[in-house]
Each structure stands twice: as structure tokens, then as C-alpha cells.
Scaffold this active site. Sequence first.
Site, PDB file in Angstrom:
ATOM      1  CG  PHE A 289       8.875  10.789   5.224  1.00  0.00           C
ATOM      2  CD1 PHE A 289       9.510  10.124   6.257  1.00  0.00           C
ATOM      3  CD2 PHE A 289       8.453  10.062   4.131  1.00  0.00           C
ATOM      4  CE1 PHE A 289       9.742   8.762   6.200  1.00  0.00           C
ATOM      5  CE2 PHE A 289       8.675   8.686   4.057  1.00  0.00           C
ATOM      6  CZ  PHE A 289       9.311   8.045   5.100  1.00  0.00           C
ATOM      7  CB  ILE A 290       9.875  17.755   4.267  1.00  0.00           C
ATOM      8  CG1 ILE A 290      10.831  18.111   5.408  1.00  0.00           C
ATOM      9  CG2 ILE A 290       8.459  17.577   4.786  1.00  0.00           C
ATOM     10  CD1 ILE A 290      10.630  19.534   5.944  1.00  0.00           C
TER      11      ILE A 290
ATOM     12  CG  PHE B  13       3.590   0.531  11.163  1.00  0.00           C
ATOM     13  CD1 PHE B  13       2.829   1.332  10.324  1.00  0.00           C
ATOM     14  CD2 PHE B  13       2.946  -0.217  12.130  1.00  0.00           C
ATOM     15  CE1 PHE B  13       1.444   1.393  10.455  1.00  0.00           C
ATOM     16  CE2 PHE B  13       1.562  -0.168  12.279  1.00  0.00           C
ATOM     17  CZ  PHE B  13       0.811   0.639  11.434  1.00  0.00           C
ATOM     18  CG  LEU B  14       9.403  -3.965   8.365  1.00  0.00           C
ATOM     19  CD1 LEU B  14      10.072  -3.744   7.041  1.00  0.00           C
ATOM     20  CD2 LEU B  14       9.756  -5.344   8.882  1.00  0.00           C
TER      21      LEU B  14
ATOM     22  N   GLY C  13      12.882  15.202  -4.173  1.00  0.00           N
ATOM     23  CA  GLY C  13      13.564  14.156  -4.938  1.00  0.00           C
ATOM     24  C   GLY C  13      12.836  13.814  -6.212  1.00  0.00           C
TER      25      GLY C  13
ATOM     26  CG  ASN D 118       2.556   2.971   3.948  1.00  0.00           C
ATOM     27  OD1 ASN D 118       3.360   3.266   4.844  1.00  0.00           O
ATOM     28  ND2 ASN D 118       2.546   1.787   3.380  1.00  0.00           N
TER      29      ASN D 118
ATOM     30  CB  CYS E 137       5.028   0.001   1.024  1.00  0.00           C
ATOM     31  SG  CYS E 137       5.505  -1.574   1.737  1.00  0.00           S
TER      32      CYS E 137
HETATM   33  N1  LIG Z   1       8.467  -4.408   2.245  1.00  0.00           N
HETATM   34  C1  LIG Z   1       8.130  -3.538   3.189  1.00  0.00           C
HETATM   35  O1  LIG Z   1       8.878  -2.608   3.521  1.00  0.00           O
HETATM   36  C2  LIG Z   1       6.813  -3.668   3.897  1.00  0.00           C
HETATM   37  C3  LIG Z   1       6.594  -2.930   5.070  1.00  0.00           C
HETATM   38  C4  LIG Z   1       5.381  -3.066   5.730  1.00  0.00           C
HETATM   39  C5  LIG Z   1       4.393  -3.884   5.192  1.00  0.00           C
HETATM   40  N2  LIG Z   1       4.623  -4.571   4.035  1.00  0.00           N
HETATM   41  C6  LIG Z   1       3.562  -5.443   3.533  1.00  0.00           C
HETATM   42  O2  LIG Z   1       3.897  -6.783   3.888  1.00  0.00           O
HETATM   43  C7  LIG Z   1       3.487  -7.684   2.849  1.00  0.00           C
HETATM   44  C8  LIG Z   1       4.671  -8.475   2.355  1.00  0.00           C
HETATM   45  O3  LIG Z   1       5.581  -7.584   1.764  1.00  0.00           O
HETATM   46  P1  LIG Z   1       7.071  -8.024   1.415  1.00  0.00           P
HETATM   47  O4  LIG Z   1       7.780  -6.807   0.975  1.00  0.00           O
HETATM   48  O5  LIG Z   1       7.622  -8.834   2.524  1.00  0.00           O
HETATM   49  O6  LIG Z   1       6.761  -8.963   0.147  1.00  0.00           O
HETATM   50  P2  LIG Z   1       7.769  -9.975  -0.564  1.00  0.00           P
HETATM   51  O7  LIG Z   1       7.317 -10.047  -1.969  1.00  0.00           O
HETATM   52  O8  LIG Z   1       9.172  -9.603  -0.254  1.00  0.00           O
HETATM   53  O9  LIG Z   1       7.485 -11.360   0.160  1.00  0.00           O
HETATM   54  C9  LIG Z   1       6.322 -12.099   0.002  1.00  0.00           C
HETATM   55  C10 LIG Z   1       6.693 -13.578   0.092  1.00  0.00           C
HETATM   56  O10 LIG Z   1       5.490 -14.348   0.116  1.00  0.00           O
HETATM   57  C11 LIG Z   1       5.748 -15.549  -0.597  1.00  0.00           C
HETATM   58  N3  LIG Z   1       4.469 -16.177  -0.965  1.00  0.00           N
HETATM   59  C12 LIG Z   1       3.615 -15.837  -1.955  1.00  0.00           C
HETATM   60  N4  LIG Z   1       2.571 -16.674  -1.955  1.00  0.00           N
HETATM   61  C13 LIG Z   1       2.750 -17.541  -0.942  1.00  0.00           C
HETATM   62  C14 LIG Z   1       2.013 -18.638  -0.433  1.00  0.00           C
HETATM   63  N5  LIG Z   1       0.840 -18.995  -0.964  1.00  0.00           N
HETATM   64  N6  LIG Z   1       2.506 -19.307   0.627  1.00  0.00           N
HETATM   65  C15 LIG Z   1       3.692 -18.950   1.165  1.00  0.00           C
HETATM   66  N7  LIG Z   1       4.441 -17.920   0.733  1.00  0.00           N
HETATM   67  C16 LIG Z   1       3.970 -17.234  -0.314  1.00  0.00           C
HETATM   68  C17 LIG Z   1       6.582 -15.094  -1.787  1.00  0.00           C
HETATM   69  O11 LIG Z   1       7.268 -16.163  -2.382  1.00  0.00           O
HETATM   70  C18 LIG Z   1       7.503 -14.068  -1.104  1.00  0.00           C
HETATM   71  O12 LIG Z   1       8.695 -14.673  -0.643  1.00  0.00           O
HETATM   72  C19 LIG Z   1       2.814  -6.820   1.798  1.00  0.00           C
HETATM   73  O13 LIG Z   1       1.437  -6.781   2.027  1.00  0.00           O
HETATM   74  C20 LIG Z   1       3.429  -5.458   2.040  1.00  0.00           C
HETATM   75  O14 LIG Z   1       2.593  -4.411   1.600  1.00  0.00           O
HETATM   76  C21 LIG Z   1       5.811  -4.490   3.395  1.00  0.00           C
END
Ligand SMILES: NC(=O)c1ccc[n+]([C@@H]2O[C@H](COP(=O)([O-])OP(=O)(O)OC[C@H]3O[C@@H](n4cnc5c(N)ncnc54)[C@H](O)[C@@H]3O)[C@@H](O)[C@H]2O)c1
Length: 439
Positions: A254-255, A154-155, A258, A213, A265
Site C-alpha cells: 500500500f505504498i 475484509f475481502l 498513483g 480502511n 469502499c
Molecule cells: N465491495 C467490497 O470490496 C467490500 C469489501 C468489504 C466490505 N464491503 C461492504 O459490504 C457491503 C456491500 O458491498 P458490495 O460491494 O457487495 O455492494 P453491492 O452494491 O455490490 O451489493 C449490494 C447488493 O444489495 C442488494 N440490495 C439492496 N437493497 C436490498 C434489499 N432491501 N434486499 C436485498 N438486497 C438488496 C443490491 O441490489 C445489490 O445487489 C457494503 O457495506 C460495503 O461497504 C464491500
Amino acid sequence: MKIAIVGTGYVGLVSGTCFAEMGNEVICVDVDTEKIDKLNKGVAPIFEPGLKELINGNLGKSLFFSVDIKNAVEKSDIIFIAVGTPMDSSGNADLSAVYNVARIIGKSINNYKIIVSKSTVPVGTTYKIKEIIQSKLIERESYVKFDIASNPEFLKEGDAINDFMKPDRVVIGAESEIVSSQIKKIYASFFRANERFVIMDVFSAEMTKYAANAMLATKISFINEMANICEKIGADINEVRKGIGADARIGYDFIYPGIGYGGECFPKDISALMHMSNLNGYKPEIITSVNQVNKNQKKLFLDKILNRFGENLTGLTFAIWGLSFKPETDDMREAPSIFIIKELIKKNAKVIAYDPKAIYKSKALYLKGVDVLYSRDKYEAVNDVNALILLTEWKEFRSPDFDLLKKEMKEPIIFDGRNQYCTFELEKKEFEYFQIGKK
Ligand SMILES: NC(=O)c1ccc[n+]([C@@H]2O[C@H](COP(=O)([O-])OP(=O)(O)OC[C@H]3O[C@@H](n4cnc5c(N)ncnc54)[C@H](O)[C@@H]3O)[C@@H](O)[C@H]2O)c1
């Protein structure tokens, strides 16, 4: 504990670094060799406040970076899958990276492990991961015991370290108490006074992330819809927001009106939730509208500019303040700036953009090949422009020197996509000021 994090992006890198900071031995792995090389030199591939310092404090002691997934799996007790789950062409979550990782884990697993899905995945995916690992073990004729769990993240980008270090809750979906208690051990050090674990079944944990979300996105689309109505009927959304936020049942979070939500996400998770729901025979009315209102919001903002200057923007120059989808991050995934800038350029405008952190990613990825000029300074960007367009509410845009702006700009016109300024002050200084939800 020995932990492997597979996928070293915004979530994987922050989680791995924070776990290492709390005394665990962590290997973060990724297929992106350039990223891993940078990290091994102590260079953070993303901008996130406080991250670089934490990486460098733990690098080579409790935090390691590698491209060798097999080795990381073999050496760890718990493996977190944190790869991306972007939107595919049908609007569903693309799970190819998750399933690739599951196959590698199935081929590499050598003794008991817990495999945790931290990526946001549609309900049922964690069980699919289990099936894939099992099928690889059968192929290897190997009997290794393992468990699976879901631990959605949830970050929020821009404050990710703080969120991870002081979580308001840690959701764990597991098949047994033995498994959830192992994951709780890793997080226990983050809760000094009061543990905030929410333990549930795997399906519900996966769904919790989508519901969270969807709720937040609904608040944003709701206030944007109220803003659009205010604009038509002569009310001021800035006043209305205060009036409703004071009600503790509603609150102020969140209100803010914008130009719509962006980022990695919300857009993809809302779309995946709609897809998941339709696939299972329920037509989701609310989130379908949330999605539609959000898509329209940036178009309505563009219309304000076109209504003022006309459809053909030949000979006009616009300064853009803010490219990232929100402040304190260099992330431009699904940022409204991409749409606005491309549309302005399509209509023959010249665009000069400034952002404190996202210029590099804009040039290299999100607006690659688009004819945008970039400026290193917010005041330099507005030199001789016909209007300033504020798209991201970075702190440094909050109280600019309006006299200097007026001196630099060809015309004193501001389109504010984040309602940052005081109409009264700007009118006194003879600016034409356009914002969201106010005539
Ligand atoms: N970004 C956010 O704020 C956030 C917050 C909560 C949850 N999430 C969820 O977390 C997940 C990751 O999001 P993110 O923003 O960190 O994505 P990101 O795209 O920043 O990072 C994903 C990483 O996975 C790597 N990767 C891809 N295939 C791979 C493999 N086979 N083996 C090893 N590494 C591999 C990519 O090279 C990339 O560095 C998503 O499902 C997202 O919805 C994201």
C-alpha cells in the site's frame, strides 16, 4: 448450517458462494431480479477471478438464488446482511437498505436466528437493526428469540475468493460467547491449521472495519503526498518507496504512488468515519487530510496533461488504458478514470478507452451518455492519438510493445498514473514520459 445472505453484490455473492463451497446450504437473496435470474442460469453478474466456476460448481446443490427474502429468512439459522451502504448526500453511510432488510427480517422471522451485519456500518447500526426487528415482532405480537452480531468483511475485489477462503482474520462482534461460537462454526472450515478469530464487542467490530480502511487509505495518501513533494524537489518516489519499504516496520504494501484510491469502499468509508467522528464531538485531523489529499491527487494528474497540452484540448485525441478502479475487477465505483475522462471531454478532447473487463459497465453505468469511444484492443486504442494515459495497472499493460506503440501513436507521449514503466527505457525510445512523483 443453513445460511441466508441478503444482498448479492460483491460481498454477498462471494461470501455466499464460499460458504456453499464449504458445505453449508446457502440462499443468496437480492431485490435485483435481473441479477438473480442471471445467477440462476449460472451467469456471474460481476467479474471476480474464480467466482463463476465456484457458483456453477455449487448452483442448485448447496447454493440457491432468490428474490424471496421472507422464505430465505424462514429457512435459515443465520442471516447475513450484505447490502450496500453507499455515501449519502451528507457524507454519511446511507443505511436505508440495511434498515429495509431489518424490517423484512422482523416481519418474517419465525424461530431463533442470528442476524449478522456484514455490510460496513457506522458504530451502533447493528443495535439499531436489533431494535427494528424487535419493534416488528412487537407489532406482530410475536415472541421469537434472536441474537445479533457484527462480522465485517475484509475481502478485496480482484482477489476476493482467495481472501474469503484464506482469511487473515475473521472479526466477530457479539454479545455473548454462545453467539460468537455459532458464527465461528461457519468459518472454522476456512482455517485448517490455525484459527484466526478476533472476538470482540459489537461496537468495536463495527469500528474495526472503518479503522482498517482508514489505515490503508492513509498509507495511500501518505505515499502520494511524498510523491508530490518528490516531484517539487527533484527526488524520485520510486527510489524513495523502495528505501522506506525495506524497513520491516513500514513494509511495501500500500505504498505505491498513483492517482488516488477509488472503489466502493475507501471513499465512502473515510467519509462515514469523518461524519461519525464529528457527530460524536471529535474533529478527525488525519483522515480529513487523507480524504483531501486523495481528492487532489487525480486533479494533479490531470494538471500534468493540461500543462503539457494546454487548457483547450480541441483537436487532440487521448487513449485511456484502464477504467476500473483497480486491476482484476470490472468495478468502476469512484474510479479516478471517471473524473479524468469527463474532464478531458469537457476540454474538447476526443477519448478512446480500453479496459480488459470494465467496458460494459462503463458504457451502461459510469460513463453512460459521455462521449467516449471504446476499443477492443489496447494497441487499436492508441492509433493516431496524441498521448496514452494509463489509469489502471492491469497486468497486460505492464510490458507493452513500445515500438508498436510509437508506430501507432501520433506523438510518443505517455502519462502513467501508476508508475508502471522504466523512465530510462522510454527515454531511450524517445518517448515523453510523465509519471507520479518524478520530475
Ligand atoms: N465491495 C467490497 O470490496 C467490500 C469489501 C468489504 C466490505 N464491503 C461492504 O459490504 C457491503 C456491500 O458491498 P458490495 O460491494 O457487495 O455492494 P453491492 O452494491 O455490490 O451489493 C449490494 C447488493 O444489495 C442488494 N440490495 C439492496 N437493497 C436490498 C434489499 N432491501 N434486499 C436485498 N438486497 C438488496 C443490491 O441490489 C445489490 O445487489 C457494503 O457495506 C460495503 O461497504 C464491500
